[in-house]
Each structure stands twice: as structure tokens, then as C-alpha cells.
Scaffold this motif. Structure first.
Motif, short mmCIF file in Angstrom:
data_model
loop_
_atom_site.label_atom_id
_atom_site.label_comp_id
_atom_site.label_asym_id
_atom_site.label_seq_id
_atom_site.Cartn_x
_atom_site.Cartn_y
_atom_site.Cartn_z
N MET A 1 -35.34 -37.36 -33.16
CA MET A 1 -34.09 -37.06 -32.52
C MET A 1 -33.68 -35.64 -32.93
O MET A 1 -33.78 -35.27 -34.09
N ARG A 2 -33.21 -34.92 -32.01
CA ARG A 2 -32.73 -33.57 -32.29
C ARG A 2 -31.23 -33.61 -32.53
O ARG A 2 -30.50 -34.30 -31.83
N THR A 3 -30.80 -32.85 -33.53
CA THR A 3 -29.38 -32.73 -33.80
C THR A 3 -29.13 -31.40 -34.50
O THR A 3 -30.06 -30.75 -34.97
N THR A 4 -27.90 -31.02 -34.57
CA THR A 4 -27.54 -29.78 -35.25
C THR A 4 -26.65 -30.13 -36.44
O THR A 4 -25.68 -30.87 -36.29
N VAL A 5 -27.03 -29.62 -37.59
CA VAL A 5 -26.23 -29.83 -38.80
C VAL A 5 -26.05 -28.50 -39.49
O VAL A 5 -26.84 -27.56 -39.30
N THR A 6 -25.04 -28.41 -40.31
CA THR A 6 -24.80 -27.21 -41.11
C THR A 6 -25.14 -27.55 -42.55
O THR A 6 -24.60 -28.50 -43.11
N PHE A 20 -43.26 -24.56 -46.57
CA PHE A 20 -44.30 -23.53 -46.57
C PHE A 20 -45.39 -23.86 -47.58
O PHE A 20 -46.58 -23.81 -47.27
N ASP A 21 -44.97 -24.22 -48.80
CA ASP A 21 -45.93 -24.52 -49.87
C ASP A 21 -46.79 -25.74 -49.56
O ASP A 21 -47.96 -25.80 -49.95
N SER A 22 -46.21 -26.71 -48.87
CA SER A 22 -46.95 -27.94 -48.58
C SER A 22 -47.58 -27.93 -47.19
O SER A 22 -48.17 -28.93 -46.78
N ARG A 23 -47.43 -26.82 -46.48
CA ARG A 23 -48.01 -26.66 -45.14
C ARG A 23 -47.54 -27.77 -44.18
O ARG A 23 -48.32 -28.37 -43.44
N ARG A 24 -46.25 -28.06 -44.27
CA ARG A 24 -45.63 -29.03 -43.37
C ARG A 24 -44.50 -28.35 -42.63
O ARG A 24 -44.06 -27.27 -43.00
N THR A 25 -44.01 -29.02 -41.60
CA THR A 25 -42.89 -28.44 -40.86
C THR A 25 -41.60 -28.65 -41.65
O THR A 25 -41.50 -29.55 -42.49
N LEU A 26 -40.62 -27.82 -41.34
CA LEU A 26 -39.32 -27.95 -41.97
C LEU A 26 -38.71 -29.32 -41.65
O LEU A 26 -38.11 -29.96 -42.52
N GLY A 27 -38.87 -29.78 -40.43
CA GLY A 27 -38.35 -31.10 -40.05
C GLY A 27 -38.95 -32.23 -40.87
O GLY A 27 -38.25 -33.16 -41.28
N GLU A 28 -40.26 -32.17 -41.12
CA GLU A 28 -40.91 -33.20 -41.93
C GLU A 28 -40.35 -33.21 -43.35
O GLU A 28 -40.06 -34.27 -43.92
N VAL A 29 -40.18 -32.02 -43.90
CA VAL A 29 -39.66 -31.92 -45.28
C VAL A 29 -38.23 -32.43 -45.35
O VAL A 29 -37.88 -33.20 -46.24
N ILE A 30 -37.40 -32.02 -44.41
CA ILE A 30 -36.01 -32.45 -44.42
C ILE A 30 -35.91 -33.97 -44.24
O ILE A 30 -35.13 -34.64 -44.93
N ASN A 31 -36.72 -34.54 -43.35
CA ASN A 31 -36.71 -36.00 -43.19
C ASN A 31 -37.12 -36.70 -44.47
O ASN A 31 -36.51 -37.71 -44.86
#
Length: 78
Positions: A1-6, A20-31
Motif C-alpha cells: 500500500m502506498r502512503t505518505t508519512v512525515t 543501502f548497506d543491505s542492498r534492499r529497498t527503503l520500503g523493505e527496510v521501513i516495513n
């Protein structure tokens, strides 16, 4: 799901560095970080003690098939 957060700049930069260090997307890391954080703050299921059960008791008013001795024993002193 796409959403905008601050989010704070420091939090964003740290998540971006992890991605970057784990070669994953930012979305994967944040999830992943949100999932782990939610596990820490979620309340564990409380075990109920005897007497804490909630519900209803339905008493049937259909006594046509009840033997008479059952009613007689209700009037006996304890």
C-alpha cells in the motif's frame, strides 16, 4: 500500500543507510523496522484467571421433560 508519512530526517537517513548497506529497498527496510517496533509495543495477550470469563448464561424455561424429583430436590435444605 502506498502512503505518505512525515518522518524525522535522522530516522530517514538511518533507514536509507540500512537499505543501502543491505542492498534492499527503503520500503523493505521501513516495513521490517515498523514490524519489529510494533512487536515491542504490542500488548501480549493477557491470560484470564478463573472468574474473569465473560459471557452470558441462558436458562431454558422448558421444564416439560424434567423429572419431578429434580424439582423436589431443589426445596431440600442443604
Amino acid at each position: 500500500m502506498r502512503t505518505t508519512v512525515t518522518i524525522d530526517d535522522k530516522v530517514y537517513e538511518e533507514a536509507r543507510r540500512i537499505a543501502f548497506d543491505s542492498r534492499r529497498t527503503l520500503g523493505e527496510v521501513i516495513n521490517e523496522l515498523l514490524t519489529e517496533g510494533l512487536k515491542l509495543v504490542a500488548k501480549p495477550l493477557e491470560r484470564r484467571q478463573l472468574g474473569q470469563l465473560r459471557g452470558t448464561i441462558n436458562i431454558s424455561d422448558d421444564f416439560d421433560d424434567t423429572p419431578p424429583e429434580v424439582f423436589d430436590s431443589l426445596n431440600d435444605p442443604i
